[in-house]
Design a protein around this motif. Structure first.
Motif, mmCIF file in Angstrom:
data_model
loop_
_atom_site.group_PDB
_atom_site.id
_atom_site.type_symbol
_atom_site.label_atom_id
_atom_site.label_comp_id
_atom_site.label_asym_id
_atom_site.label_seq_id
_atom_site.Cartn_x
_atom_site.Cartn_y
_atom_site.Cartn_z
ATOM 1 N N PRO A 809 0.813 -1.243 0.000
ATOM 2 C CA PRO A 809 0.000 0.000 0.000
ATOM 3 C C PRO A 809 0.833 1.274 0.000
ATOM 4 O O PRO A 809 0.297 2.358 -0.217
ATOM 5 C CB PRO A 809 -0.816 -0.128 1.297
ATOM 6 C CG PRO A 809 -0.791 -1.578 1.641
ATOM 7 C CD PRO A 809 0.542 -2.071 1.166
ATOM 8 N N HIS A 811 3.144 2.190 -2.087
ATOM 9 C CA HIS A 811 3.526 2.613 -3.442
ATOM 10 C C HIS A 811 5.040 2.753 -3.606
ATOM 11 O O HIS A 811 5.507 3.486 -4.482
ATOM 12 C CB HIS A 811 2.845 3.934 -3.820
ATOM 13 C CG HIS A 811 1.352 3.891 -3.697
ATOM 14 N ND1 HIS A 811 0.566 3.094 -4.516
ATOM 15 C CD2 HIS A 811 0.506 4.522 -2.849
ATOM 16 C CE1 HIS A 811 -0.701 3.249 -4.186
ATOM 17 N NE2 HIS A 811 -0.777 4.097 -3.170
ATOM 18 N N ARG A 844 -0.971 -5.244 -8.320
ATOM 19 C CA ARG A 844 -0.628 -4.785 -6.969
ATOM 20 C C ARG A 844 -1.878 -4.379 -6.198
ATOM 21 O O ARG A 844 -2.039 -4.723 -5.024
ATOM 22 C CB ARG A 844 0.337 -3.605 -7.094
ATOM 23 C CG ARG A 844 0.990 -3.151 -5.803
ATOM 24 C CD ARG A 844 2.106 -2.186 -6.137
ATOM 25 N NE ARG A 844 2.819 -1.738 -4.952
ATOM 26 C CZ ARG A 844 3.983 -1.096 -4.977
ATOM 27 N NH1 ARG A 844 4.571 -0.835 -6.144
ATOM 28 N NH2 ARG A 844 4.582 -0.730 -3.852
ATOM 29 N N ALA A 845 -2.767 -3.631 -6.855
ATOM 30 C CA ALA A 845 -3.992 -3.179 -6.184
ATOM 31 C C ALA A 845 -4.861 -4.366 -5.772
ATOM 32 O O ALA A 845 -5.449 -4.383 -4.690
ATOM 33 C CB ALA A 845 -4.776 -2.237 -7.103
#
Length: 857
Positions: A809, A811, A844-845
């Motif tokens: 989360p 980034h 990733r999300a």
């Protein structure tokens, strides 16, 4: 021979006043006398320059003027009319001796002499100009009626100019619409600044510059007589505020002359009542009756006709007021003539205002006569009483009635009033009093016996203000300069300050807090101090030291007393509510904590100092975090720091920053958590945060938390929980079992909450239902887990995969993740492929969303 026939003229009564060269001709005023009408009324207080202005004006006229100086002799009508007729005969050839003969033969009650006078005036080619200068309002009623008759009948051939301190009872209201009246009053006669400077230069005053002269003119509100007397005597008429507004010795003579001018215009009864009324800044009819009785009413009505002395300022209530300078002059005169009466009147007024609830006015009257002990009791003792009773409305009313800061010159009283202001009006008002006290201490002679003690008292108030403002660093630094509290040598207000200082030390986790708690525990006070304040301080300190049972017992007893006596919104109540709330939250009692939090927030709303608001908000935010509402906790922390204008770091702001960082970690906002952690000073809070998100090895975490033995109990146990839950394996480590067993027996739950999903899974490997049932329930509340959900552990991730999942989360790039985990970029990518496969994710999300749904992050 009749008495009338023997009356002789007094030549000096027909001579205009002398206008010596020291008087300045005020062109602005002279223009007000034109156009010349049947009546020109120049009415103003004594010493306004009425006669001088009229003299300067008539000197410019190209016609003769009849001048009559009206004085006490003219209270006899025959004397007045004799001199009026004599003056007119001197300047008006058409007026022969016939009116005078008729006056002497028939007397003033027979109006034939007026008929003759009017007849002669009507024969004149030019209007006769007559000046009546002086006490015209004291003329007999028959004389006033005669003058009115003259104006009515001879207005075409008569110009009457009257100077007076009080408007004579002429029918001016009837004449105004007819255009017969020119009025020149006090507002016109008041000196401008330029005129005051011109007077000073005419008098040869060289030691005052223009600025000082203008300031003097403002002090006396442009009163010409006061300006001339003060300048001529080299005085400034500045009040000596250190002596209750009395005139300095050097200024008494000027003040006495001014007062004499004022009183000379009054009769004996008016003078007596005016002096008595001068002790009041403002009065109404009821006040007058209470202080002076019905007998004073006629004199008060007469004084009201002297509108320049006493005037109605509120026609609805009948409130009246002297001009401030005049009131001070009259009161000074009263003090010189009859000091006992002045004393009695001030005492009576203080009693009257106290009964009405106007404490400020009562204080002012007692302070004016030097009875500072009684004056202090009105404010200070009353304030202590309402604080002890928790009567916030009365306290706020009392704080609003404090005297002006500049009116208090006793250091002890300024300090006590500063504390009252802190309680009822806020720390900004308290700081003004503290600054006043500090200024007065600085004025003391260096090395004086009382200076060090008074300086210490100033620091006590500064400590209280800092504590109310949540400035713990300043408060603790000031406490270090104060002696330990000793109840036998302290006043009641010192006791309050000792409690505040003790609170500051506990809040700052200071090593000497225990000593102060033990000392203030011996203090005597009202029930709320003995049953709430002291137990709350002892409970708070016990909670910090880890004795949860004692803290709970003491705080619950304090809250029970508040409940029994129906007390909440009280200066000494919020610490009990907050401490009891923390004890319940520590035990995992969500419902009980929520109830106490709501009560504490209500107190903070009723008594909105920064300390109360920050305390209640911190508890509310911690409760939100404990029940899984991390977003709510972050919002509370941010809004409270903004609303209370706390310093960015340190003090209580540090607690709110720590709360926000904890919430940010739970929300996966690790960059925000790192930023917030950097704002914290070195200490347990910063070390705990660092151990959570810095991706340290087990050995590094152990090093970060190694010095925890001196930390507050909650932080120490939290560090123990972090270390115990990092152990690898499918079964709980002996350290974790031992910690859970000890905390299960003592009731500590809070240290184990929101430590992260990894820690939660480790805790669930232990038999919590046996070792620590309260913790099991609290974890379920914090995570929203149901009993039937526990069997589903979700995907089995390796420790590396869990660490990577927690970093997703943020980034961070793959390279940055590798730097934090000491891995190469290729290793990170390979590990992420396995992680995505286990989570059934392709991006990733999606991986983050899947991890959150399984409770892994």
């Amino acid at each position: 021979m009749s008495a009338v026939a023997t009356v002789r003229l007094v030549p000096s009564k027909l001579e205009p006043i002398a206008a010596d060269e020291s008087y300045v001709v005020r062109e602005r005023v002279l223009t007000q006398f034109t156009p010349l009408r049947p009546l020109t009324l120049v009415s103003a207080m004594p010493g306004s320059g009425k006669s001088v202005a009229v003299r300067h004006w008539i000197d410019r006229l190209d016609q003769p003027v009849a001048w009559v100086n009206v004085d006490a002799l003219d209270e006899e009508p025959v004397l007045f009319w004799t001199h009026l007729l004599g003056a007119v005969m001197l300047v008006c050839p058409e007026v022969d001796d016939e009116p005078m003969v008729l006056l002497r033969e028939r007397g003033p009650d027979d109006r034939m002499f007026l008929v003759a006078l009017i007849n002669r005036l009507e024969q004149a080619t030019e209007p006769a100009l007559v000046v009546l200068d002086g006490s015209v309002h004291r003329l007999a009623r028959s004389v006033i009626d005669g003058l009115a008759l003259l104006v009515d009948r001879a207005h075409a051939r008569l110009r009457l100019v009257i100077t007076a301190q009080v408007d004579p009872p002429l029918p001016v209201g009837r004449w105004r619409p007819m255009g017969w009246v020119t009025e020149v009053r006090g507002d016109v006669l008041r000196m401008t600044d330029d005129e005051a400077v011109a007077v000073a230069r005419r008098l040869g005053v060289a030691d005052l510059d223009d600025t000082a002269i203008v300031e003097l003119n403002h002090v006396v509100d442009g009163w010409p007589l006061a300006v001339r007397l003060a300048l001529g005597s080299g005085m400034t008429l500045a009040l000596d505020e250190r002596r209750g507004g009395a005139w300095p010795e050097a200024e008494r003579s000027v003040a006495a002359q001014l007062a004499a001018q004022l009183l000379a215009t009054l009769d004996e009864q008016e003078c007596d009542v005016a002096l008595g009324l001068s002790v009041l800044d403002e009065l109404d009819p009821a006040m007058c009756l209470e202080l002076f009785g019905d007998g004073a009413s006629p004199a008060i009505r007469s004084l009201l006709r002297h509108s320049s002395l006493l005037a109605v300022v509120d026609h609805h209530t009948g409130a009246m007021r002297f001009h401030p300078l005049i009131r001070r002059l009259l009161e000074s005169e009263l003090g010189w003539r009859d000091p006992v009466r002045r004393l009695e009147l001030h005492r009576a007024a203080a009693t009257m205002f106290q009964a009405k609830g106007d404490i400020r006015a009562a204080y002012r009257h007692l302070a004016a006569i030097g009875e500072v002990g009684r004056a202090r009791a009105l404010l200070v003792d009353a304030a202590v009483d309402v604080v002890d009773r928790g009567d916030l409305v009365s306290l706020q009313t009392l704080a609003a009635q404090l005297p002006a800061v500049g009116q208090v010159d006793r250091i002890e009283l300024a300090l006590e009033l500063g504390l009252i202001a802190a309680w009822g009006d806020g720390t900004e008002a308290a700081q003004r009093w503290c600054s006043r006290a500090a200024q007065l201490v600085d004025d003391l002679a260096p090395g004086s016996a009382s200076r060090s003690e008074l300086d210490l008292r100033v620091r006590q108030l500064e400590c209280t203000i800092a504590m109310f403002d949540c400035d713990l660093e300043t408060a603790v630094a000031l406490v270090a300069t104060l002696p330990r509290p000793t109840p036998h040598t302290r006043t009641q207000l010192d006791t309050h300050m000792a409690f505040v200082a003790t609170r500051a030390l506990i809040a700052a986790r200071h090593p000497s807090a225990r000593d102060w708690v033990e000392r203030v525990a011996t203090f005597e006070g009202p029930p709320i101090v003995a049953d709430v304040t002291i137990p709350a301080l002892r409970a708070w300190n016990a909670w910090l030291e880890g004795d949860l049972d004692l803290a709970t017992q003491l705080s619950e007893r304090a809250v029970a007393w508040l409940d029994e006596h129906h007390v909440d919104a009280h200066h000494w109540a919020i610490d009990a509510l907050i401490t009891a709330g923390w004890c319940r939250l520590t035990r995992g009692d969500v419902a009980g904590t929520r109830h106490l939090t709501e009560r504490a927030e209500a107190v903070a709303s009723a008594i909105p100092c920064r300390w109360n608001r920050a305390q209640a908000a911190y508890l509310a935010g911690s409760l939100a975090l404990a029940v899984g509402d991390a977003a709510g906790a972050l919002r509370i922390a941010d809004e409270t720091r903004l609303a209370t204008l706390l310093a960015p770091t340190g003090g209580y702001a540090g607690r709110l920053v720590h709360l926000a960082a904890e919430a940010a970690i739970v929300l996966g906002r690790l960059d925000l958590a790192a930023t917030l952690a950097e704002q914290l000073p070195p200490g347990s809070a910063r070390q705990l945060l660092r151990s959570r998100f810095a991706q340290l090895s087990d050995a590094q975490v152990a090093t970060v938390l190694a010095e925890r033995s001196t930390w507050p109990a909650l932080h120490r146990l939290r560090a123990d929980a972090i270390l115990a839950t990092r152990a690898r394996g499918t079964t709980p480590s002996p350290e974790l079992v031992e910690l859970l067993t000890a905390c299960g027996e003592s009731g500590w739950v809070l240290p184990f909450l929101h430590l992260g999903r990894r820690a939660e899974r480790t805790l669930r490997t232990a038999p919590l239902d046996l070792l620590h049932p309260q913790l099991l329930a609290a974890i379920d509340v914090a995570t929203g887990t149901r009993d039937d959900d526990r069997a589903d552990d979700g995907p089995r991730l390796t420790p590396r995969e869990l660490s990577l999942l927690e970093l997703l989360p943020t980034h961070l790039s793959y390279a940055e993740m590798g730097e934090r985990m000491y891995l190469s970029v290729n290793t990170v990518k390979a590990s992420l492929k396995g992680l995505y496969r286990k989570l059934d994710a392709h991006t990733r999300a999606q991986a983050v969303a899947a991890g959150q749904s399984h409770g892994l992050i």
